[in-house]
Write an enzyme that holds these catalytic residues in place. Structure first.
Site, PDB file in Angstrom:
ATOM      1  N   GLU A 293       0.884  -1.165   0.000  1.00  0.00           N
ATOM      2  CA  GLU A 293       0.000   0.000   0.000  1.00  0.00           C
ATOM      3  C   GLU A 293       0.914   1.204   0.000  1.00  0.00           C
ATOM      4  O   GLU A 293       1.745   1.356   0.897  1.00  0.00           O
ATOM      5  CB  GLU A 293      -0.932  -0.021   1.208  1.00  0.00           C
ATOM      6  CG  GLU A 293      -1.890  -1.214   1.210  1.00  0.00           C
ATOM      7  CD  GLU A 293      -2.713  -1.344  -0.063  1.00  0.00           C
ATOM      8  OE1 GLU A 293      -3.031  -0.319  -0.704  1.00  0.00           O
ATOM      9  OE2 GLU A 293      -3.020  -2.493  -0.470  1.00  0.00           O
ATOM     10  N   CYS A 327      -1.830   8.768   4.330  1.00  0.00           N
ATOM     11  CA  CYS A 327      -1.804   8.439   2.906  1.00  0.00           C
ATOM     12  C   CYS A 327      -3.097   8.887   2.247  1.00  0.00           C
ATOM     13  O   CYS A 327      -3.138   9.155   1.062  1.00  0.00           O
ATOM     14  CB  CYS A 327      -1.592   6.948   2.729  1.00  0.00           C
ATOM     15  SG  CYS A 327      -2.591   6.017   3.863  1.00  0.00           S
TER      16      CYS A 327
HETATM   17  P1  NAD Z   1       9.015   5.278   3.160  1.00  0.00           P
HETATM   18  O1  NAD Z   1       8.787   4.658   1.831  1.00  0.00           O
HETATM   19  O2  NAD Z   1      10.064   6.310   3.271  1.00  0.00           O
HETATM   20  O3  NAD Z   1       9.385   4.140   4.220  1.00  0.00           O
HETATM   21  C1  NAD Z   1       8.566   3.006   4.406  1.00  0.00           C
HETATM   22  C2  NAD Z   1       9.446   1.859   4.883  1.00  0.00           C
HETATM   23  O4  NAD Z   1      10.310   1.486   3.808  1.00  0.00           O
HETATM   24  C3  NAD Z   1      10.342   2.214   6.055  1.00  0.00           C
HETATM   25  O5  NAD Z   1      10.423   1.119   6.932  1.00  0.00           O
HETATM   26  C4  NAD Z   1      11.669   2.478   5.384  1.00  0.00           C
HETATM   27  O6  NAD Z   1      12.774   2.288   6.231  1.00  0.00           O
HETATM   28  C5  NAD Z   1      11.649   1.455   4.279  1.00  0.00           C
HETATM   29  N1  NAD Z   1      12.538   1.766   3.162  1.00  0.00           N
HETATM   30  C6  NAD Z   1      12.997   2.965   2.758  1.00  0.00           C
HETATM   31  N2  NAD Z   1      13.815   2.829   1.693  1.00  0.00           N
HETATM   32  C7  NAD Z   1      13.863   1.512   1.420  1.00  0.00           C
HETATM   33  C8  NAD Z   1      14.540   0.727   0.444  1.00  0.00           C
HETATM   34  N3  NAD Z   1      15.308   1.299  -0.483  1.00  0.00           N
HETATM   35  N4  NAD Z   1      14.352  -0.609   0.449  1.00  0.00           N
HETATM   36  C9  NAD Z   1      13.544  -1.192   1.362  1.00  0.00           C
HETATM   37  N5  NAD Z   1      12.903  -0.508   2.332  1.00  0.00           N
HETATM   38  C10 NAD Z   1      13.050   0.826   2.354  1.00  0.00           C
HETATM   39  O7  NAD Z   1       7.603   5.835   3.660  1.00  0.00           O
HETATM   40  P2  NAD Z   1       7.260   6.646   4.977  1.00  0.00           P
HETATM   41  O8  NAD Z   1       7.795   8.043   4.847  1.00  0.00           O
HETATM   42  O9  NAD Z   1       7.591   5.875   6.201  1.00  0.00           O
HETATM   43  O10 NAD Z   1       5.671   6.675   4.883  1.00  0.00           O
HETATM   44  C11 NAD Z   1       5.007   7.570   4.065  1.00  0.00           C
HETATM   45  C12 NAD Z   1       4.591   6.942   2.751  1.00  0.00           C
HETATM   46  O11 NAD Z   1       3.783   5.806   3.010  1.00  0.00           O
HETATM   47  C13 NAD Z   1       3.744   7.864   1.905  1.00  0.00           C
HETATM   48  O12 NAD Z   1       4.091   7.718   0.544  1.00  0.00           O
HETATM   49  C14 NAD Z   1       2.326   7.356   2.159  1.00  0.00           C
HETATM   50  O13 NAD Z   1       1.419   7.661   1.133  1.00  0.00           O
HETATM   51  C15 NAD Z   1       2.562   5.891   2.287  1.00  0.00           C
HETATM   52  N6  NAD Z   1       1.503   5.238   3.043  1.00  0.00           N
HETATM   53  C16 NAD Z   1       0.556   4.559   2.345  1.00  0.00           C
HETATM   54  C17 NAD Z   1      -0.486   3.934   3.019  1.00  0.00           C
HETATM   55  C18 NAD Z   1      -1.543   3.190   2.258  1.00  0.00           C
HETATM   56  O14 NAD Z   1      -2.334   2.496   2.874  1.00  0.00           O
HETATM   57  N7  NAD Z   1      -1.591   3.306   0.934  1.00  0.00           N
HETATM   58  C19 NAD Z   1      -0.556   4.003   4.407  1.00  0.00           C
HETATM   59  C20 NAD Z   1       0.440   4.702   5.099  1.00  0.00           C
HETATM   60  C21 NAD Z   1       1.468   5.314   4.403  1.00  0.00           C
END
Ligand code: NAD
Length: 542
Positions: A293, A327
């Site tokens: 998501e 989100c």
């Molecule tokens: P992010 O993508 O920066 O991080 C999410 C997770 O991914 C973290 O645990 C992070 O450490 C990890 N991560 C980062 N780079 C990575 C890589 N290269 N490889 C593997 N893992 C990696 O997101 P965030 O800032 O924590 O959250 C915000 C984002 O999440 C926004 O884009 C938001 O829209 C989305 N979000 C979506 C939903 C949904 O249900 N669609 C819900 C909540 C948040």
């Protein structure tokens, strides 16, 4: 199972406490907040039921008070990520064989621990380290998480009871096995409930998990682990590693036993994961399930028949609660010219009435954004507006990171429907408004549909049924969660299963049965009671 067809307690949504001045819940949350603020904790990783401290530490601070240190956490080395995988696989046999009612009892118990003894603590941790107001913490870290746990148990029993037909001669049984291997849960900063649900939902169904929380959510992740442990999740079933996401992910995805990723976060990270999984596909023993998501560019579109005050309220709540870091947060709105003066007047009044500051002062509606990277990105987009001829700032536009990462709730108005802030996910308290000519309803709906790569949430306001019908049709693929005359945020487990399509994710609907199916690999068992002994069918007779 074997000695009864057990019925689980009927899942009901956890009532939201109101935290009014003088209420016991307010006192308890503030006391927990103060206690945690004044302590310094050290958070080890948690692998095979043991604390693992590597000495390679990073600090945790409140976003609204970034010079204050809440504690440290330990970052994984490659061998720690590998140990988390090995230990999960070692725990798998026993856990996968554990009767469902035992698994259910553990997670129902976790729900009750959060509803009772841990409520103030998990809310206060979410206020402190993710900078949520008490209300935002309550609806996330307590209520939504309790709902996820309770409803998932109920959905699990509903799935298990979905069985094929049998005849008197053959009994057909579907056995809902967990996936062979282990699941990798990667979770975002913005919801404590999501952080817990991604590993817990897979584990509930008998899977074993390696969980990597966001660096910005480790303070409350520590409490989640304490809750899982106290609820009785056996050692090795959920293993937590912190630190370098790329190293940890590369280690996990290199394992032949990797059988699925349960991800929530940004779109590009998810696409990168998918690509790596594709590259490694020949190494895996099973096709991994890929559930993600991801981002959104969620819209509000108002028809000329809509009530301007309702539209303004949806903007004020939908765009700015939790600083727009949901989100589902509204970040672009399309308002007809005839009602824009009334909508604008009310939104400006609302924004000017918001108080901003620490969540410890419960009269604050707005707190800080999550970290400096987010602050700097938002500030740069706000600065760009000041130089662009096709956009202006209607209200807000200020920012200050001297004490905390505070961005004023900001409304931008643009004359360009494809202006950068109409298309790009900013993930902060910024909404951009495009004002359209009233008679261009259908054209505007097509613009809404085609402006962003995302399709997560969207809201349409109208008192005209025909106009709504047109919007439902044109926007059919523009949002996975579609709202009529309501703001696009605030999905409730059991009521509005959540998720989007296009670049917003695989739309597996967290908080519903649809999501749970992804963590299962059914085995069909046909048992024949009187087994044939002659290959000849009657039609072969002379
Ligand atoms: P992010 O993508 O920066 O991080 C999410 C997770 O991914 C973290 O645990 C992070 O450490 C990890 N991560 C980062 N780079 C990575 C890589 N290269 N490889 C593997 N893992 C990696 O997101 P965030 O800032 O924590 O959250 C915000 C984002 O999440 C926004 O884009 C938001 O829209 C989305 N979000 C979506 C939903 C949904 O249900 N669609 C819900 C909540 C948040």
């Amino acid at each position: 199972m074997g000695k009864g067809f057990y019925e689980v307690p009927l899942a009901v949504n956890e009532p939201i406490k109101d935290y009014a001045p003088g209420s016991p819940e307010r006192k308890a949350a503030l006391a927990a907040y103060k206690e945690m603020y004044n302590q310094t904790i050290d958070v080890p990783m948690y692998i095979n039921g043991k604390d693992v401290a590597t000495g390679d530490t990073a600090t945790m601070s409140p976003p609204h008070d970034h010079k204050h240190i809440l504690g440290t956490y330990h970052r994984a080395r490659k061998q720690d990520a590998q140990a988390a995988i090995d230990t999960a696989l070692a725990a798998r046999g026993k856990w996968a064989a554990t009767p469902w009612e035992q698994r259910a009892a553990i997670f129902l118990r976790a729900a009750e621990l959060i509803a009772g003894p841990y409520r103030a603590k998990i809310n206060a941790a979410t206020m402190l380290a993710q900078s949520k107001t008490i209300y935002q913490a309550e609806i996330d870290a307590s209520c939504e998480l309790i709902d996820f746990l309770r409803y998932n148990v109920q959905y699990m029993t509903e799935i298990y009871s979905e069985q094929p037909e049998s005849t008197s001669g053959a009994w057909n049984r579907l056995e809902y096995r967990p996936l062979e291997g282990f699941i990798y849960a990667i979770t975002p900063f913005n919801f404590t409930a999501i952080a817990a649900n991604l590993p817990a939902s897979a584990a509930l169904l008998g899977n074993v998990v390696v969980w990597k929380p966001s660096d910005s959510q480790i303070f409350s992740a520590k409490i989640l682990m304490d809750i899982f442990k106290e609820a009785g999740v056996p050692d090795g079933v959920i293993n937590v590693v912190f630190g370098d996401p790329v190293m940890i992910t590369d280690t996990v995805l290199a394992s032949p036993d990797f059988s699925g990723v349960h991800f929530t976060g940004s779109t590009n990270v998810f696409k990168g994961l998918w690509q790596k999984i594709g590259t490694n596909i020949h190494n895996y023993k099973t096709y991994p399930k890929i559930v993600g998501e991801t981002g959104g560019k969620d819209f509000i579109v108002a028809h000329s028949t809509s009530n301007p005050i309702q539209v303004a309220t949806a903007i004020s709540r939908g765009a700015f609660e939790f600083q727009g870091q949901k989100c589902s947060a509204a970040s672009r709105a399309y308002i007809p010219k005839s009602i824009w003066p009334a909508v604008k007047k009310r939104v400006i009044e609302d924004v000017n009435s918001f108080k901003m500051g620490s969540p410890e002062d419960m009269s604050n509606f707005i707190t800080a954004v999550i970290h400096e990277g987010s602050f700097d990105k938002l500030a740069s987009y706000i600065d760009a507006v000041k130089d662009d001829s096709d956009a202006t700032i209607v209200v807000g536009g200020g920012y200050d990171k001297s004490e905390g990462y505070f961005i004023e709730p900001t409304v931008i108005e643009t004359t360009n429907a494809k202006y950068s802030t109409m298309c790009t996910e900013l993930f902060g308290p910024v909404i951009t408004i495009y004002v359209y000519e009233d008679y261009l309803w259908e054209e505007t709906l097509h613009t809404v549909d085609q402006t962003s790569e995302y399709a997560l949430t969207g809201a349409v306001f109208s008192e005209d049924r025909y106009a709504l019908e047109v919007a439902m049709k044109i926007l059919e693929n523009a949002a996975g969660n579609f709202y009529i005359n309501d703001k696009p945020t605030g999905a409730v487990v059991g009521q509005q299963p959540f998720g989007g399509a296009r670049a917003s994710g695989t739309n597996d609907k967290a908080g519903s049965k649809l999501n749970l199916y992804r963590w299962l690999s059914p085995r069909m068992v046909k048992e024949t009671f009187v087994t044939p002994t002659d290959y000849r069918y009657p039609f072969l007779g002379e």
